[in-house]
Scaffold this motif. Structure first.
Motif, PDB file in Angstrom:
ATOM      1  N   UNK A 202       2.068   6.317  -7.050  1.00  0.00           N
ATOM      2  CA  UNK A 202       0.993   7.197  -7.535  1.00  0.00           C
ATOM      3  C   UNK A 202       1.354   8.675  -7.327  1.00  0.00           C
ATOM      4  N   UNK A 203       1.918   8.993  -6.187  1.00  0.00           N
ATOM      5  CA  UNK A 203       2.340  10.370  -5.916  1.00  0.00           C
ATOM      6  C   UNK A 203       3.409  10.826  -6.890  1.00  0.00           C
ATOM      7  N   UNK A 204       4.361   9.970  -7.171  1.00  0.00           N
ATOM      8  CA  UNK A 204       5.436  10.306  -8.124  1.00  0.00           C
ATOM      9  C   UNK A 204       4.864  10.524  -9.527  1.00  0.00           C
ATOM     10  N   UNK A 205       3.968   9.615  -9.941  1.00  0.00           N
ATOM     11  CA  UNK A 205       3.366   9.748 -11.268  1.00  0.00           C
ATOM     12  C   UNK A 205       2.501  11.009 -11.362  1.00  0.00           C
ATOM     13  N   UNK A 206       1.800  11.341 -10.308  1.00  0.00           N
ATOM     14  CA  UNK A 206       0.962  12.536 -10.313  1.00  0.00           C
ATOM     15  C   UNK A 206       1.820  13.799 -10.401  1.00  0.00           C
ATOM     16  N   UNK A 207       2.894  13.848  -9.623  1.00  0.00           N
ATOM     17  CA  UNK A 207       3.806  15.000  -9.690  1.00  0.00           C
ATOM     18  C   UNK A 207       4.412  15.131 -11.082  1.00  0.00           C
TER      19      UNK A 207
ATOM     20  N   UNK B 251       0.840  -1.203   0.000  1.00  0.00           N
ATOM     21  CA  UNK B 251       0.000   0.000   0.000  1.00  0.00           C
ATOM     22  C   UNK B 251       0.872   1.248   0.000  1.00  0.00           C
ATOM     23  N   UNK B 252       1.905   1.274   0.847  1.00  0.00           N
ATOM     24  CA  UNK B 252       2.808   2.432   0.918  1.00  0.00           C
ATOM     25  C   UNK B 252       3.538   2.605  -0.407  1.00  0.00           C
ATOM     26  N   UNK B 253       4.046   1.530  -0.990  1.00  0.00           N
ATOM     27  CA  UNK B 253       4.745   1.618  -2.273  1.00  0.00           C
ATOM     28  C   UNK B 253       3.795   2.108  -3.368  1.00  0.00           C
ATOM     29  N   UNK B 254       2.557   1.623  -3.360  1.00  0.00           N
ATOM     30  CA  UNK B 254       1.576   2.068  -4.346  1.00  0.00           C
ATOM     31  C   UNK B 254       1.292   3.556  -4.219  1.00  0.00           C
ATOM     32  N   UNK B 255       1.167   4.035  -2.991  1.00  0.00           N
ATOM     33  CA  UNK B 255       0.938   5.462  -2.763  1.00  0.00           C
ATOM     34  C   UNK B 255       2.132   6.298  -3.234  1.00  0.00           C
TER      35      UNK B 255
END
Length: 174
Positions: free
Chosen positions: A29-34, A22-26
């Motif tokens: 996702x945060x990196x891809x969004x940025x 879950x932490x790795x997925x977040x």
């Protein structure tokens, strides 16, 4: 340990793996969004820069066309009409009035060109106006050579037109 029973450490490890997933997925996702926001911001900046360039090109194109029209009218008044309507070496009042209006317009447009034009456009426009004024003054003083003056002034306006075309990226399609 009895058969069919699971060791205590197995659910703990599975729970830790789940939390880590879950932490790795977040994080992903945060990196891809940025990265997506940065890409979107760059695209917006490029689009804005293109729109600015197009807007400046349109402004330069508008003033170039207006300036060329004014120069053509001025050339016609100062050489062709002057020669046809002069009496005792003086043009008619209508010719003088038209020449005054045209000269005023040319001066205003040259000021605008000097403000928004590229270096090459500014230099070419200034040189052309100087040449036009000198040629027409010399022709009017001598009261002769109007045909040669007309050809030279037309050639100067034509050269300026080609400079404008080159600077504004206007090409002939064949």
């Amino acid at each position: 340990m009895l058969t069919g029973q699971v060791s205590v450490w197995v659910p703990i490890v599975v729970g830790l793996i789940g939390v880590a997933g879950v932490v790795a997925g977040q994080l992903v996702n945060g990196w891809r969004e940025r990265r997506g926001e940065e890409t979107r911001w760059r695209r917006e900046q490029q689009r804005d820069a293109r729109q600015d360039r197009l807007a400046w090109r349109e402004k330069r194109l508008r003033i170039a066309v207006e300036f060329l029209v004014t120069l053509s009218v001025w050339r016609e008044l100062t050489v062709d009409t002057w020669q046809e309507t002069r009496k005792d070496g003086r043009p008619s009042d209508q010719t003088r009035s038209g020449l005054h209006e045209s000269t005023t317009r040319m001066s205003e447009q040259l000021a605008e060109i000097k403000l928004i034009g590229t270096e090459r456009i500014r230099a070419a426009a200034t040189e052309t106006v100087d040449a036009l004024l000198a040629t027409s003054a010399a022709t009017r003083k001598s009261l002769g050579g109007f045909d040669e003056a007309s050809r030279r002034l037309s050639a100067a306006v034509g050269e300026l037109r080609e400079t404008f075309r080159a600077e504004l990226g206007i090409t002939e399609e064949r």
